[in-house]
Scaffold this motif. Structure first.
Motif, PDB file in Angstrom:
ATOM      1  N   GLN A   1       0.877  -1.096  -0.032  1.00 12.44           N
ATOM      2  CA  GLN A   1       0.093   0.070  -0.018  1.00 12.44           C
ATOM      3  C   GLN A   1       0.621   1.072   0.087  1.00 12.44           C
ATOM      4  OE1 GLN A   1      -2.349  -0.335   3.494  1.00 12.44           O
ATOM      5  NE2 GLN A   1      -3.891  -1.903   2.515  1.00 12.44           N
ATOM      6  N   MET A   2       2.203   1.177   0.160  1.00 13.74           N
ATOM      7  CA  MET A   2       3.000   2.286   0.085  1.00 13.74           C
ATOM      8  C   MET A   2       3.363   2.833  -1.360  1.00 13.74           C
ATOM      9  SD  MET A   2       6.129   1.313   2.827  1.00 13.74           S
ATOM     10  CE  MET A   2       6.801   2.728   2.648  1.00 13.74           C
ATOM     11  N   LYS A   3       3.736   3.843  -1.719  1.00 12.41           N
ATOM     12  CA  LYS A   3       4.050   4.520  -2.891  1.00 12.41           C
ATOM     13  C   LYS A   3       5.302   4.949  -2.710  1.00 12.41           C
ATOM     14  CE  LYS A   3      -0.769   5.794  -3.638  1.00 12.41           C
ATOM     15  NZ  LYS A   3      -1.636   6.835  -4.261  1.00 12.41           N
ATOM     16  N   SER A   4       5.837   5.112  -3.908  1.00 15.42           N
ATOM     17  CA  SER A   4       7.380   5.726  -4.164  1.00 15.42           C
ATOM     18  C   SER A   4       7.121   7.137  -4.120  1.00 15.42           C
ATOM     19  CB  SER A   4       7.997   5.245  -5.432  1.00 15.42           C
ATOM     20  OG  SER A   4       8.324   3.681  -5.465  1.00 15.42           O
ATOM     21  N   ARG A   5       8.423   7.726  -3.671  1.00 18.59           N
ATOM     22  CA  ARG A   5       8.525   9.364  -3.735  1.00 18.59           C
ATOM     23  C   ARG A   5       7.614   9.955  -2.740  1.00 18.59           C
ATOM     24  NH1 ARG A   5      11.471  11.386  -7.902  1.00 18.59           N
ATOM     25  NH2 ARG A   5      11.871   9.898  -9.599  1.00 18.59           N
ATOM     26  N   GLN A   6       7.460   9.120  -1.586  1.00 19.70           N
ATOM     27  CA  GLN A   6       6.710   9.666  -0.307  1.00 19.70           C
ATOM     28  C   GLN A   6       7.815   9.767   0.712  1.00 19.70           C
ATOM     29  OE1 GLN A   6       3.338  10.413  -0.584  1.00 19.70           O
ATOM     30  NE2 GLN A   6       3.696   9.861  -2.589  1.00 19.70           N
ATOM     31  N   TRP A   7       7.609  10.983   1.245  1.00 17.89           N
ATOM     32  CA  TRP A   7       8.711  11.554   2.318  1.00 17.89           C
ATOM     33  C   TRP A   7       8.441  11.183   3.821  1.00 17.89           C
ATOM     34  CZ3 TRP A   7      13.454  13.419   1.426  1.00 17.89           C
ATOM     35  CH2 TRP A   7      13.658  13.722   0.079  1.00 17.89           C
ATOM     36  N   TYR A   8       9.253  10.722   4.478  1.00 16.57           N
ATOM     37  CA  TYR A   8       8.984  10.107   5.778  1.00 16.57           C
ATOM     38  C   TYR A   8      10.304  10.224   6.798  1.00 16.57           C
ATOM     39  CZ  TYR A   8       5.666   6.970   3.628  1.00 16.57           C
ATOM     40  OH  TYR A   8       4.513   6.377   2.897  1.00 16.57           O
TER      41      TYR A   8
ATOM     42  N   ALA B   1       9.495   3.394  13.386  1.00 19.48           N
ATOM     43  CA  ALA B   1       8.702   4.418  13.180  1.00 19.48           C
ATOM     44  C   ALA B   1       8.703   4.943  11.842  1.00 19.48           C
ATOM     45  CB  ALA B   1       9.354   5.441  14.346  1.00 19.48           C
ATOM     46  N   LEU B   2       7.617   5.270  11.285  1.00 16.62           N
ATOM     47  CA  LEU B   2       7.385   5.701   9.874  1.00 16.62           C
ATOM     48  C   LEU B   2       6.572   6.822   9.726  1.00 16.62           C
ATOM     49  CD1 LEU B   2       9.022   5.021   6.966  1.00 16.62           C
ATOM     50  CD2 LEU B   2       7.028   3.677   6.562  1.00 16.62           C
ATOM     51  N   VAL B   3       7.000   8.138   9.943  1.00 16.08           N
ATOM     52  CA  VAL B   3       6.234   9.160  10.108  1.00 16.08           C
ATOM     53  C   VAL B   3       6.278  10.157   8.868  1.00 16.08           C
ATOM     54  CG1 VAL B   3       5.676  11.324  11.712  1.00 16.08           C
ATOM     55  CG2 VAL B   3       6.551   9.220  12.717  1.00 16.08           C
ATOM     56  N   PRO B   4       5.019  10.340   8.166  1.00 12.82           N
ATOM     57  CA  PRO B   4       5.062  11.056   6.985  1.00 12.82           C
ATOM     58  C   PRO B   4       5.622  12.396   7.356  1.00 12.82           C
ATOM     59  CG  PRO B   4       3.033  10.022   7.408  1.00 12.82           C
ATOM     60  CD  PRO B   4       3.688   9.822   8.554  1.00 12.82           C
ATOM     61  N   ALA B   5       6.404  13.146   6.490  1.00 12.11           N
ATOM     62  CA  ALA B   5       7.224  14.391   6.588  1.00 12.11           C
ATOM     63  C   ALA B   5       7.006  15.188   5.250  1.00 12.11           C
ATOM     64  CB  ALA B   5       8.555  13.977   6.802  1.00 12.11           C
ATOM     65  N   GLU B   6       7.219  16.399   5.497  1.00 14.94           N
ATOM     66  CA  GLU B   6       7.540  17.402   4.573  1.00 14.94           C
ATOM     67  C   GLU B   6       8.721  17.280   3.535  1.00 14.94           C
ATOM     68  OE1 GLU B   6       4.882  19.635   3.413  1.00 14.94           O
ATOM     69  OE2 GLU B   6       3.727  18.847   5.065  1.00 14.94           O
TER      70      GLU B   6
END
Length: 316
Positions: A269-276, A301-306
């Protein structure tokens, strides 16, 4: 019968001719067979063609890069019938001029060796960086001669390893090979069990962890990364990494480590080019992608980031 080919590369006055002459004097290297020496550059150091001919060495000079055609190489093979081929490349020519040739069937490229004058390395890196690193990208061995106590091996390693991790670096001084280990000065404290890897330090951390994975086993690391997801990766794995400038603005590569996310995260369910913001424990495992053992990150821990303002990382 397979005919080994050795490419000796380097800029003018780097010591290529001296290296070749010393190699040709080694009876174990010559092994009694005919040797064809192709010269693509004329330096201050000269060959004694008469003496070499008596030892079974034939010399052919190439004045222009365009001469290195398939037909030219096949013609040399038919005329000289060598058992071994050495090529002294012109440092200003691209290695592709010969690497992309269709060599005679029995010619087998054995090694690419780049000779470097350690006293002029910094100047070449400042003024001709892309050419210097182009040489290193394809080399199996880089020999830095004329080294002194002031030679900064750490700086050399950080300049070259990003474009060719497998290259062997050899340092020569007047009194012989300098095989002393120069302790890597890392920008973070390795005595700590939890390492905060900043954007500025990511490139250095990546290289050191790949070269010395044992030093990081059991440590927890935290860093900002972009995700890469692919069905070609081992099942249940993704790669958190960064885009790194390995040579110049046009030479950028994605570098990262294999990672296993927390149980609550489904890689599918993950996508490439997402920042964490990634926090993980480092282990060392055999992985096909590493062609051996290497660091594997067990993410806690995998936290979405800018996305950062500067997405590139560097190696110094």
């Amino acid at each position: 019968m397979e005919k080994p080919v050795f490419l000796i590369n380097g800029f003018l006055d780097s010591g290529k001719t001296t290296f070749i002459k010393e190699t040709l004097q080694d009876p174990q290297f010559r092994n009694g067979g005919k040797i064809l020496l192709i010269l693509c550059e004329e330096g201050e150091e000269e060959y004694d063609e008469v003496a070499l001919a008596k030892q079974g060495v034939s010399i052919v000079a190439v004045e222009k890069e365009e001469q290195l055609t398939d037909e030219f190489l096949f013609g040399l093979d038919m005329f000289y019938k060598p058992h071994m081929i050495m090529v002294e490349m012109n440092g200003m020519w691209k290695l592709a001029s010969i690497l992309e040739r269709n060599m005679p069937d029995e010619w087998a490229l054995m090694q690419i060796i780049t000779i470097v004058d350690a006293t002029t390395f910094d100047a070449y890196m400042k003024n001709m960086r892309s050419l210097m690193l182009e040489e290193m990208k394809y080399s199996d061995i880089a020999i830095f001669n004329r080294c002194t106590e002031e030679t900064n091996k750490t700086a050399i390693r950080r300049s070259i390893k990003p474009v060719n991790r497998k290259i062997q670096l050899i340092y020569e001084r007047e009194d012989g090979i300098d095989d002393s280990e120069e302790e890597e000065e890392l920008p973070y404290d390795m005595t700590q069990s939890h390492l905060e890897i900043t954007d500025e330090d990511y490139g250095i951390w990546y290289m050191d962890a790949m070269d010395h994975p044992d030093a990081y086993v059991g440590k927890t690391v935290s860093f900002l990364a972009m995700s890469y997801v692919s069905p070609k990766l081992p099942k249940g794995c993704f790669v958190p990494g960064r885009m790194a400038m390995t040579c110049c603005a046009d030479d950028v590569a994605f570098i990262g480590f294999l990672a296993k996310p927390p149980a609550a995260v489904n890689v599918k369910q993950m996508k490439s080019r997402q920042w964490y913001r990634v926090t993980a424990v480092v282990k060392k495992e055999y992985q096909r992608e590493y062609q051996g053992e290497g660091p594997v990150l067990y993410v806690t821990a995998l936290v979405p980031a800018e996305e950062p303002a500067d997405k590139l990382v560097y190696f110094n």
